[in-house]
Design an enzyme around this catalytic site. Structure first.
Site, PDB file in Angstrom:
ATOM      1  CG  HIS A  69      -4.221  10.755   4.490  1.00 31.88           C
ATOM      2  ND1 HIS A  69      -3.862  10.241   5.705  1.00 31.88           N
ATOM      3  CD2 HIS A  69      -3.922   9.798   3.576  1.00 31.88           C
ATOM      4  CE1 HIS A  69      -3.379   9.026   5.540  1.00 31.88           C
ATOM      5  NE2 HIS A  69      -3.399   8.733   4.266  1.00 31.88           N
ATOM      6  CG  MET A 127      -2.042  -1.042   1.132  1.00 27.79           C
ATOM      7  SD  MET A 127      -3.314  -0.555  -0.071  1.00 27.79           S
ATOM      8  CE  MET A 127      -4.078  -2.166  -0.406  1.00 27.79           C
ATOM      9  CG  HIS A 165       2.663   2.605   3.903  1.00 27.38           C
ATOM     10  ND1 HIS A 165       1.328   2.687   4.210  1.00 27.38           N
ATOM     11  CD2 HIS A 165       2.947   1.294   3.785  1.00 27.38           C
ATOM     12  CE1 HIS A 165       0.831   1.455   4.296  1.00 27.38           C
ATOM     13  NE2 HIS A 165       1.804   0.595   4.040  1.00 27.38           N
ATOM     14  CG  HIS A 166      -2.271   5.293   0.243  1.00 25.94           C
ATOM     15  ND1 HIS A 166      -2.826   6.491   0.659  1.00 25.94           N
ATOM     16  CD2 HIS A 166      -2.785   5.068  -0.984  1.00 25.94           C
ATOM     17  CE1 HIS A 166      -3.642   6.946  -0.272  1.00 25.94           C
ATOM     18  NE2 HIS A 166      -3.624   6.107  -1.289  1.00 25.94           N
ATOM     19  CB  ALA A 167      -0.239   4.266   6.590  1.00 22.25           C
TER      20      ALA A 167
END
Lengths: 479, 479
Positions: free
Chosen positions: B205, B22, B139-141
Site C-alpha cells: 500500500h 474491491m 485486489h485492493h487488499a
C-alpha cells in the site's frame, strides 16, 4: 423470497471446494449456415440477450445464513445481470480445436460464483474453420448431467429454416412459469416435468437423483456403499489397482473431445457379438493401457470402471425401484473390469463384454437400496469423496467413471447453423481425476474427457489412443 | 503458514460484496514490434508462464476461520495454478477498441475468488489494428491504485531491444524475497520498499494508506468523516446535489478509456493561467454537464468532485503528517466545485480553478487527522460506504472521485513492443457509481472511466463529451 433446497442439491454445495468444483458442462460445435452474415455470432449473441427475463431456475441463487440455521436455501436474484451469465468470447490464433479445448478447459476450471445464479453460457468464435462453439456450464445443484444435456438441446430445432428460438433460460421453455416457483422437500418424481423438453420450475434432477432422495439416502447410501467399498458385497466390487488417476486432485481442468462415426463402433459390435457400450469401453481400455504404459504407470491388475447403465422399466419395477417419470428407465451402475492387463485388443473387448454381462446380472440380484446406492454414485460424485476416506478403505473402489448418455439422433440446428458435435464435460473429484462421458448425436459418438490438469498429464494423448484402439478393434474383428 | 493482515487490507475484504468488488485494474495497449512473428502473443504468453515461482505477494490467499476468530489473515497458496491467474484471450470480431473495452469491463466486473491469490493478468489479442492489450487486476487488499500502476510498469523496459523481462509476479522483482515474508501490524512506512520499483514482500500500500493506519484509523476517520459529511466542518464540505451517479450500484461494470495529448492540455493551462489538473477537471465538468443534460438529469447546483492532491513534504511535515517513504509527498483530498451549472466552458474552468485554490488552502488549515480522513477516502472506498449510511446523512458528500496518477514520462516497451496507452480501472461503490482516473504516460494523458453498467448508462458517450470539451476550452483560450 427464500425457498427450501432439496438434500441432493445442497449436498453438492457442501461438497464443493476449489479443487472440486461441482458443475457439469457441454460443448456444442456449429457450422455457420450457408450465406451467413459476417456478424452471425454477434447477431446471435445480441438476440440471446433480448431474452432478458430468465425462468425461475435460472434466477435462483443459493443462500445460507444464521436465519436458515446454516442450511442452504434458494433465493431469487433481484439484480440478475444477463451479460454476466451469457458471454461472447473469441479464440486466440491460430484458432485450432486445440485452442478451443484449452479455453473450454479453463472455463470449466473456474467455480461458479455462489452469489449469482449458477449457470453460464459462452458463445465462442474464432475457430479458423469458421465454426462456432457454445460452452454451457451449470451447477450440479441445479441440474444433473443427463438433464443438462437435455437442456442444451432445448434451444435447437430440427428445422434448418427455424430462427429466433428462445435460449435455454427463457421462460418460454418453462411449462410451469405460472405455478408456484419451487416444490418443497422431498421433490416428487413427477416434478421432472410433463413434456419432452419440459422443465420443472424447481431444481432439475433426473429420475436418478430423485429416486435416491426418495429412498432416504444418503443414510442408506452410506451404509451400502461402505459395505461395497470394503468388498463385503462381492456383486458390486472388484479389485481396483492404484493409478495416477486415483490421487488428490487440484482445481485445474483439461478437456479433450473427439467424435467417431457410430457406424464404425456398431460395426465392431456386430462382428464380435458385443454391444456399442462394450466397444466404447474396450476403446477406453486400450487407450488407458497405452496412456498409463507411456507414463510408466500401468498396473499389473486391470483397471475397473464404474459404468452407469439403463435398466428396463419392467426390471426396475420388479426390483422395487422408482421408474423415471420420463418413460420407464431407471439407472444402475456396473463395475466393469476393463482388461487393461490384456495385451490383445480382442481379449480386452472380450473381458469387458463378460464383465458387463455379469455386472448387469449382479445388478439384477442387488437389493433396490444397493442399486440406488450405486446409481447415486454415478450422478453424485459429492458423496463418493467422503466414502473414499472411510476407515478401512485403503484403495479406490474403481479407477474411473465412463458414462454414455444418449443424445438426439436427428440433426439439430441453431438459427440455421447445423450442430456438428456435442461433447459433455463432467466432474473429476479427489481420488477420481478423470471422467469419460460419451454422447451420441446424429450419426456419431462424441467423447468428452474431463481431467485434472495437474494429476492427469497429457490428456490429449488419450484421443489418439482411442482412435488407434478403434482401428485395432476393427482389424481384430476382421473389418 | 498463516500471517496477520493489516487493518486496511482486511477492511477491503470485509467491505467487498457482489455489487462492490474491491479490485483495481490497469489496461495497457502495445503496438506489435516491427517484424514480430505471427505468434508474438502466444510466445509472450508461454514465456510468461515459465516464471512459475511467484513472489510471496502473488502467492497469498486470504484466510479466515474459527482458529483466527473470524479475522482475516494471509495464508500461502500451496497449489498455485499459474494458468488460472495468467490468461491468453482474444476479442470477437470486428476487434475494435469497443470490443476490447467491452471485454475489459466484463473482466473488471467479476470478483476475484477469495480462495486463490488475488490477482489476474489477461493477455489479449485480436484487435484489428494488430495491437496487443494487457489487462491486470489486483485486489485492493493486496495493493492500492497508485502502487498497482507502479507494478504494471515493472515488466516494462525503456530499451526497445530488451526482451525476456520477468513478469510482475516474478520473485526477480522482489527485493525482500530472502527476508521474513510479512511485517506484523501495524506496517511501518518504511515497508514501502527500498528502490523505485521496490516491493515489500508484504501487502503493498502506498504511503497514503500506511499513514492512515498509523494514525489509528478507522476510529478517528469515522469521527472526522461523520462531521465532514454532516457539514459541521465547512472547510471540507460543499453542497453536492443528488444525481444518477449517487445511487446504489450493481456488480456490473463498463469501462471507457481514451488518450489526449498532454501538450493540448498544457496549452490550455498556459493560456489561461491554470494547471493541468484544473484543465482535466474542467474537461470532466463540461463532459458531465452534457452527459447529465442529455439524460435529463443535470442538477441546478454544481457537481462536487473529490480530488486527491499531492502535498509538498514541507507542508505535510508542518501539518504533522507522516511523509511518504517514497520521497516527501503526502496526499490530501480537495472537494472541488466543478461548475457544471455554468453554461460557458471558460466559466467552468474558472470555477474549478478557484475551487482548487481555496480547497488546497482549506486543506492547509485542516488538522492532520482531518487530512488523513480525507486522504483515506481517496484510497479507501470501503470506508465511504458505511459513512453514507450514517444517521443524519441525507445527501452524498460529493458526486464522484476524479484522480490523476502520474505515470512514466518516457516510452516503455514489453519485449520490444512499445506501450502506446495506459489506462487505470478503479472501484465504483454504492453512492458513487462513476470513477474517473487519469494517468500520464509519454506525451499523453490517458483517461479511465469505470462505471456501474446499470446505473451509469451510455458511459462511452463521456469520451466524446470529453473530447468536445477540450476543443471548447482551446477555443475559449484563443488557441
Amino acid at each position: 423470497m427464500v425457498t427450501p433446497m432439496d438434500p441432493t442439491s445442497s449436498g453438492f454445495l457442501f461438497a464443493e471446494s476449489r479443487a472440486q468444483p461441482m458443475h457439469v458442462g457441454g460443448l456444442q460445435l456449429f457450422r455457420r449456415p450457408e450465406g451467413a452474415r459476417r456478424t452471425f455470432v454477434k447477431d446471435l449473441y445480441e438476440e440471446m440477450l433480448t431474452f432478458d427475463d430468465p425462468a425461475p431456475l435460472f434466477r435462483r441463487v443459493p443462500h445460507r445464513s444464521l436465519a436458515t440455521a446454516g442450511q442452504w436455501t434458494w433465493a431469487e436474484d433481484g439484480e440478475l445481470d444477463l451479460e454476466y451469465h451469457v458471454r461472447h468470447s473469441a479464440l486466440p490464433k491460430p484458432g485450432r480445436v486445440r485452442e478451443l479445448l484449452e479455453l473450454v478447459g479453463r472455463l470449466h476450471s473456474t467455480r461458479l460464483a455462489l452469489e449469482r445464479p449458477l449457470w453460464e453460457l459462452h458463445l465462442i468464435e474464432g475457430l479458423r474453420d469458421g465454426r462456432v462453439a457454445v460452452y454451457t456450464k451449470m451447477h450440479h445443484a441445479l441440474v444433473d448431467g443427463v438433464s443438462a444435456m437435455r437442456l442444451l438441446q432445448r434451444v435447437l430445432s430440427t428445422d434448418p429454416a427455424e430462427t429466433g428460438v428462445a435460449p435455454m433460460w427463457s421462460v418460454e421453455h418453462d411449462p410451469r412459469r405460472s405455478l408456484a416457483p419451487v416444490s418443497p422437500v422431498p421433490v416428487s418424481p413427477d416434478a421432472d416435468g410433463p413434456g419432452p423438453w419440459g422443465l420443472p420450475a424447481g431444481t432439475v434432477h433426473s429420475a436418478l437423483a430423485l429416486a435416491s432422495e426418495a429412498a432416504g439416502l444418503p443414510a442408506a447410501l452410506g451404509r451400502t456403499l461402505a459395505r461395497g467399498v470394503r468388498n463385503e458385497t462381492s456383486a458390486v466390487s472388484l479389485y481396483a489397482p492404484r493409478t495416477l488417476l486415483n490421487t488428490r486432485i487440484t482445481g485445474a481442468r483439461r478437456f479433450a473431445a473427439q467424435d467417431w462415426p457410430m457406424e464404425r463402433i456398431r460395426g465392431v459390435g456386430r462382428a464380435t457379438g458385443t454391444t456399442v457400450n462394450d466397444v466404447v469401453l474396450a476403446m477406453c481400455s486400450g487407450a488407458m493401457r497405452t496412456y498409463l504404459d507411456e507414463l510408466g504407470g500401468l498396473p499389473d491388475a486391470s483397471l475397473v470402471a464404474m459404468v452407469p447403465v439403463a435398466l428396463r422399466a419392467r426390471n426396475a419395477a420388479r426390483n422395487g425401484q422408482a421408474p423415471s417419470a420420463r418413460g420407464g428407465n431407471a439407472v444402475g451402475a456396473v463395475m466393469v473390469r476393463l482388461g487393461t492387463d490384456e495385451a490383445d485388443p480382442a481379449d480386452r473387448l472380450e473381458v469387458v463384454h463378460r464383465s458387463m454381462v455379469s455386472g448387469k446380472r449382479a445388478l439384477g440380484e442387488m437389493t433396490p437400496a444397493q442399486i440406488l446406492a450405486m446409481s447415486a454414485l454415478g450422478v453424485a460424485p459429492a458423496v463418493l469423496g467422503p466414502m473414499l476416506r472411510l476407515p478401512g478403505v485403503t484403495r479406490p473402489p474403481f479407477n474411473l467413471v465412463i458414462s454414455n448418455v444418449p443424445g438426439p439422433r436427428r440433426r439439430h440446428y441453431l438459427n440455421g447453423a447445423p450442430l456438428e458435435g456435442l461433447y459433455p464435460l463432467s466432474i473429476p473429484i479427489h481420488g477420481m481425476g478423470l471422467n469419460i462421458t460419451c454422447t451420441s448425436y446424429d450419426r456419431q459418438l462424441g467423447f468428452g474427457l474431463t481431467g485434472c490438469r495437474r494429476t492427469v498429464p497429457h490428456l490429449q494423448r488419450l484421443l489418439g489412443h482411442l482412435d488407434h484402439e478403434l482401428g485395432a478393434l476393427e482389424r481384430a474383428a476382421g473389418l
